[in-house]
Write an enzyme that holds these catalytic residues in place. Structure first.
Site, PDB file in Angstrom:
ATOM      1  N   CYS A   5       0.706  -1.557  -6.011  1.00 56.52           N
ATOM      2  CA  CYS A   5       0.528  -1.007  -4.664  1.00 56.52           C
ATOM      3  C   CYS A   5      -0.934  -1.057  -4.233  1.00 56.52           C
ATOM      4  O   CYS A   5      -1.731  -0.183  -4.598  1.00 56.52           O
ATOM      5  CB  CYS A   5       1.053   0.426  -4.614  1.00 56.52           C
ATOM      6  SG  CYS A   5       0.888   1.157  -2.980  1.00 56.52           S
ATOM      7  N   CYS A  37      -2.002   1.988  -2.160  1.00 61.65           N
ATOM      8  CA  CYS A  37      -2.246   3.218  -2.924  1.00 61.65           C
ATOM      9  C   CYS A  37      -3.529   3.117  -3.753  1.00 61.65           C
ATOM     10  O   CYS A  37      -4.286   4.077  -3.841  1.00 61.65           O
ATOM     11  CB  CYS A  37      -1.105   3.499  -3.900  1.00 61.65           C
ATOM     12  SG  CYS A  37       0.523   3.077  -3.336  1.00 61.65           S
ATOM     13  N   ASP A  38      -3.757   1.983  -4.397  1.00 64.54           N
ATOM     14  CA  ASP A  38      -4.809   1.888  -5.412  1.00 64.54           C
ATOM     15  C   ASP A  38      -6.018   1.054  -5.004  1.00 64.54           C
ATOM     16  O   ASP A  38      -7.028   1.044  -5.719  1.00 64.54           O
ATOM     17  CB  ASP A  38      -4.229   1.286  -6.705  1.00 64.54           C
ATOM     18  CG  ASP A  38      -3.089   2.136  -7.258  1.00 64.54           C
ATOM     19  OD1 ASP A  38      -3.104   3.357  -7.003  1.00 64.54           O
ATOM     20  OD2 ASP A  38      -2.203   1.586  -7.935  1.00 64.54           O
TER      21      ASP A  38
END
Ligand code: NAP
Length: 301
Positions: free
Chosen positions: A131, A134-135
């Site tokens: 992701c 997200c990261d």
């Protein structure tokens, strides 16, 4: 006892909730991770009718609010089993909680596909991610690679190129499956290198990822990396519900266009349904169809 319980709080499930609530049914949506499904991880959605451009998280928030405003109840639980006994379906959750309903709509989506490399699972969260939204922020100024050739991989590479020093896009073919507009935007970024006909063969690093070995059209290449973002599509995770469904070889639930499954009162919607086009628009369409089929079924039994 609910009229309808929807398993999965992504676009298909939340749309089903809106339709079932508006038909006057008591509705519960059970989601195991976060509402919005895969779309919540999309930085920008530009092909949802009516929205020239919207972030995945905003769209997910709007869908959830709309479903709740219509009266849907929501629970964060992982459903591990559905028991279909007579007219009542019992949903058993990992926490021990149980919910009952007359009709169930399975809109469980799909989970990221892994590359299947040695130590991939061990290095997940230690340099390997599924992701970028997200990261990605953890890799500001770093060198990263994205694997895949679909719209997700192209979008991830674009997003990462805004904050990372260098981004490699590793794709196993010469041409991309993803949208041409995204590929064209990527080709204009000067910190992006595209490796075509290329496959990751090994992950390097002991406690955390330090790089990858890539086979580039027959040539071995070693890339020093801080992060590897794997975006090679998704696959359904319906094993827990298999006894009630007709699953194809890839694990998708076969259902007619009206989303009915072989189990009376059980419907399937969205990316976990066997079909050819998996888009946000087809997910929400499935949600509406499944909800209306469930309402018709409830009113007829
Ligand atoms: P996808 O379209 O299924 O693409 C997966 C990519 O990963 C393909 O290029 C595939 O290669 C590659 N791949 C699969 N297994 C692999 C493996 N073992 N090793 C190396 N490469 C592998 O998946 P997606 O990009 O996640 O997109 C899913 C759906 O969401 C699509 O319908 C897409 O259009 C949609 N989407 C839309 C947007 C948007 O409109 N904004 C954004 C993201 C996604 P091959 O090409 O060789 O098969």
């Amino acid at each position: 006892m609910y009229d309808v319980i929807i398993i999965g709080g992504g676009p298909a499930g939340l749309t089903a909730a809106v339709y079932a609530c508006r038909a006057g049914k008591r509705v519960l949506v059970v989601e195991k991770d976060g509402f919005g499904g895969q779309i919540a991880q999309s930085p920008r959605v530009e092909n949802f009718p009516g929205f020239a451009s919207v972030s995945g998280t905003e769209l997910a928030d709007r869908l959830l609010s709309q479903a709740m405003d219509q009266g849907a109840e929501v629970e964060l639980e992982e459903v591990t089993e559905v028991r279909a006994e007579g007219a009542v379906k019992t949903l058993c959750c990992a926490s021990g909680a149980q919910f009952t309903a007359r009709a169930v709509i399975l809109a469980a989506g799909a989970k990221p596909r892994m590359l299947g490399l040695a130590r991939e699972e061990e290095l997940t969260g230690k340099g390997v991610s599924y992701c970028a939204v997200c990261d990605g922020a953890f890799y500001k100024g770093s060198d990263v690679a994205v694997v895949g050739g679909g719209s997700s991989a192209l979008q991830d590479a674009l997003l990462l190129s805004e904050s990372c020093r260098r981004v490699y896009l590793i794709h196993r073919r010469e041409s991309f499956r993803g949208e041409a507009a995204l590929a064209a935007a990527l080709a204009r970024r000067d910190n992006v290198e595209i490796l075509r006909s290329a496959q990751v063969k090994a992950l390097l690093g002991e406690d955390e990822l330090r790089g990858v070995v890539v086979d580039c059209a027959g040539q071995r290449r070693e890339l020093a990396l801080d992060g590897l973002f794997i975006a090679v599509g998704a696959q359904p995770d319906l094993a827990a519900f298999a006894p009630l469904l007709a699953l194809d070889d890839a694990g998708y639930a076969a259902a007619a266009e009206d989303c009915r499954t072989p189990t009376a009162g059980l419907f399937v919607a969205g990316d976990c349904r066997k079909k050819t086009v998996r888009q946000l628009t087809t997910a929400v369409a499935d949600g509406a169809v499944a909800a209306l089929a469930a309402v018709e079924w409830l009113d007829s039994v």
